[in-house]
Design an enzyme around this catalytic site. Structure first.
Site, PDB file in Angstrom:
ATOM      1  N   ASN A 179      28.699  45.403  41.923  1.00  0.00           N
ATOM      2  CA  ASN A 179      29.193  45.720  40.863  1.00  0.00           C
ATOM      3  C   ASN A 179      28.022  44.988  39.968  1.00  0.00           C
ATOM      4  O   ASN A 179      27.854  43.854  39.839  1.00  0.00           O
ATOM      5  CB  ASN A 179      30.834  44.412  39.834  1.00  0.00           C
ATOM      6  CG  ASN A 179      30.828  44.684  38.727  1.00  0.00           C
ATOM      7  OD1 ASN A 179      30.088  45.521  37.968  1.00  0.00           O
ATOM      8  ND2 ASN A 179      31.632  43.891  37.875  1.00  0.00           N
ATOM      9  N   LYS A 219      27.532  45.239  36.825  1.00  0.00           N
ATOM     10  CA  LYS A 219      27.472  44.626  35.421  1.00  0.00           C
ATOM     11  C   LYS A 219      27.318  45.134  34.538  1.00  0.00           C
ATOM     12  O   LYS A 219      26.259  46.236  34.346  1.00  0.00           O
ATOM     13  CB  LYS A 219      28.364  43.289  35.365  1.00  0.00           C
ATOM     14  CG  LYS A 219      28.785  42.455  36.530  1.00  0.00           C
ATOM     15  CD  LYS A 219      28.788  41.020  35.886  1.00  0.00           C
ATOM     16  CE  LYS A 219      29.384  40.654  36.631  1.00  0.00           C
ATOM     17  NZ  LYS A 219      30.382  39.265  37.236  1.00  0.00           N
ATOM     18  N   HIS A 255      38.775  43.948  35.347  1.00  0.00           N
ATOM     19  CA  HIS A 255      37.954  43.145  35.842  1.00  0.00           C
ATOM     20  C   HIS A 255      38.081  41.802  35.178  1.00  0.00           C
ATOM     21  O   HIS A 255      38.413  42.291  33.915  1.00  0.00           O
ATOM     22  CB  HIS A 255      36.813  43.573  35.826  1.00  0.00           C
ATOM     23  CG  HIS A 255      35.096  42.586  36.311  1.00  0.00           C
ATOM     24  ND1 HIS A 255      34.987  41.763  35.157  1.00  0.00           N
ATOM     25  CD2 HIS A 255      34.885  42.484  37.655  1.00  0.00           C
ATOM     26  CE1 HIS A 255      34.527  41.103  36.426  1.00  0.00           C
ATOM     27  NE2 HIS A 255      34.456  41.017  38.167  1.00  0.00           N
ATOM     28  N   GLU A 287      36.087  40.110  33.066  1.00  0.00           N
ATOM     29  CA  GLU A 287      35.217  40.588  31.767  1.00  0.00           C
ATOM     30  C   GLU A 287      35.895  40.798  30.623  1.00  0.00           C
ATOM     31  O   GLU A 287      35.818  41.578  29.932  1.00  0.00           O
ATOM     32  CB  GLU A 287      33.904  40.348  32.417  1.00  0.00           C
ATOM     33  CG  GLU A 287      33.294  38.902  33.139  1.00  0.00           C
ATOM     34  CD  GLU A 287      32.639  39.484  33.975  1.00  0.00           C
ATOM     35  OE1 GLU A 287      31.849  40.411  33.973  1.00  0.00           O
ATOM     36  OE2 GLU A 287      31.885  38.411  34.540  1.00  0.00           O
ATOM     37  N   GLU A 330      39.832  37.840  42.746  1.00  0.00           N
ATOM     38  CA  GLU A 330      38.948  37.079  42.575  1.00  0.00           C
ATOM     39  C   GLU A 330      38.863  36.192  40.767  1.00  0.00           C
ATOM     40  O   GLU A 330      39.727  36.087  40.084  1.00  0.00           O
ATOM     41  CB  GLU A 330      37.296  38.521  41.330  1.00  0.00           C
ATOM     42  CG  GLU A 330      37.243  39.895  41.467  1.00  0.00           C
ATOM     43  CD  GLU A 330      36.093  40.430  41.311  1.00  0.00           C
ATOM     44  OE1 GLU A 330      34.793  40.059  41.895  1.00  0.00           O
ATOM     45  OE2 GLU A 330      36.291  40.884  40.426  1.00  0.00           O
ATOM     46  N   GLY A 362      30.378  34.342  39.269  1.00  0.00           N
ATOM     47  CA  GLY A 362      29.320  33.991  38.078  1.00  0.00           C
ATOM     48  C   GLY A 362      29.237  31.993  38.188  1.00  0.00           C
ATOM     49  O   GLY A 362      27.741  31.743  37.243  1.00  0.00           O
ATOM     50  N   SER A 415      31.023  34.649  43.149  1.00  0.00           N
ATOM     51  CA  SER A 415      30.479  34.074  44.049  1.00  0.00           C
ATOM     52  C   SER A 415      29.640  34.202  45.811  1.00  0.00           C
ATOM     53  O   SER A 415      29.596  33.115  46.200  1.00  0.00           O
ATOM     54  CB  SER A 415      30.387  32.707  43.807  1.00  0.00           C
ATOM     55  OG  SER A 415      29.457  32.372  42.067  1.00  0.00           O
TER      56      SER A 415
HETATM   57  C1  PEP Z   1      31.892  39.811  39.772  1.00  0.00           C
HETATM   58  O1  PEP Z   1      31.612  40.564  38.709  1.00  0.00           O
HETATM   59  O2  PEP Z   1      33.132  40.749  40.223  1.00  0.00           O
HETATM   60  C2  PEP Z   1      31.545  39.025  40.587  1.00  0.00           C
HETATM   61  C3  PEP Z   1      32.260  38.789  41.953  1.00  0.00           C
HETATM   62  O3  PEP Z   1      30.650  37.872  40.767  1.00  0.00           O
HETATM   63  P1  PEP Z   1      29.793  36.967  41.093  1.00  0.00           P
HETATM   64  O4  PEP Z   1      29.459  37.790  42.904  1.00  0.00           O
HETATM   65  O5  PEP Z   1      28.502  37.196  40.887  1.00  0.00           O
HETATM   66  O6  PEP Z   1      30.396  36.106  41.629  1.00  0.00           O
END
Ligand code: PEP
Length: 249
Positions: free
Chosen positions: A9, A11, A94, A96, A166, A172, A212
């Site tokens: 992803n 973003k 998601h 966000e 998640e 992040g 992460s």
């Molecule tokens: C995500 O945006 O779905 C995500 C898991 O980001 P990151 O791997 O940067 O934590």
């Protein structure tokens, strides 16, 4: 046998030149046959990426869509529009989108319905916040997210669903759920799907972990029996780190 999946992803990262440079590098790679690989660029790069990867094993995915088929929704994009540029898979829910764009359970249920109606595959994201985990409410929160926006779908629509657990506190932040925490939650999710739909559906749906995931922790996380791969943010932006993760099963 469940599908093993790694989905990147991006973003709001990578303009056209950066996307092109990533694609050139990506196309030099050899992909393990047993892993389904996906990348989700921004809307502006979707068609270019789709065309570039048309004869390639990597699938191009959208990061979002609007629930309406068309209309006065300035700045939005519908499932039909995505399909018209070759995109058949979309990320919905998601954290966000939930946090910064006020996407609530009802909106997400409408998006799920609209995507299913258009025969699209959904990567449905959900997960608890840090306070939920600290107060031991994480299982209840996750169950409610699934009940409110996903569990209403018909049994035959489950083949269009990929789940991405998640935990918000791990996205992040550099902080990852431990492989044991991921496994514990994925097993719980599978149990809830078995109760809401059927054991067969629960056994067949792929559940990705996101938060992460990096080259140095992917193997351990993907090694857990109910973790079928990852949704990757930061580490999907460079070909090298993304490919290390793809090769981590
Ligand atoms: C995500 O945006 O779905 C995500 C898991 O980001 P990151 O791997 O940067 O934590």
């Amino acid at each position: 046998m469940r599908k093993q999946i790694v989905a990147g992803n991006w973003k709001m990262n990578h303009d056209l030149a950066e996307t092109e440079s990533f694609l050139v590098g990506l196309k030099e790679q050899v992909f393990p046959e047993e892993v389904t690989v996906m990348i989700a660029p921004s809307f502006t790069q979707l068609h270019h990426t789709y065309k570039s990867l048309r004869d390639h094993p990597v699938t191009t995915v959208a990061q979002n869509m609007h629930q309406a088929a068309n209309g006065a929704f300035t700045g939005e994009v519908s499932a039909k529009m995505l399909k018209s540029v070759g995109i058949n898979t979309v990320i919905i829910g998601h954290s966000e989108r939930r946090a910064y764009f006020n996407e609530d359970h009802d909106t997400l249920a409408e998006k799920v319905n609209a995507a299913i109606e258009e025969d699209m595959t959904i990567i449905f994201c959900f997960g608890e916040e840090l306070n939920d985990r600290k107060s031991d409410a994480h299982f209840d929160v996750v169950k409610k997210q699934l009940e409110d926006s996903l569990f209403h779908i018909s049994d035959h629509s489950w083949k269009q669903v990929i789940l991405a657990y998640e935990p918000v506190w791990a996205i992040g932040t550099g902080e990852t759920a431990s492989p044991e925490q991921a496994q514990e939650m994925h097993a719980f999710i599978r149990k809830e799907i078995a109760a809401a739909a059927s054991q067969k559906i629960a056994d067949e749906v792929s559940i990705l972990y996101g938060g992460s995931v990096k080259p140095n922790n992917a193997t351990e996380i993907f090694g857990k029996k109910d973790v079928d791969g990852g949704l990757i943010g930061g580490a999907s932006l460079a070909v090298d780190s993304f490919m290390e993760i793809v090769n981590s099963f």
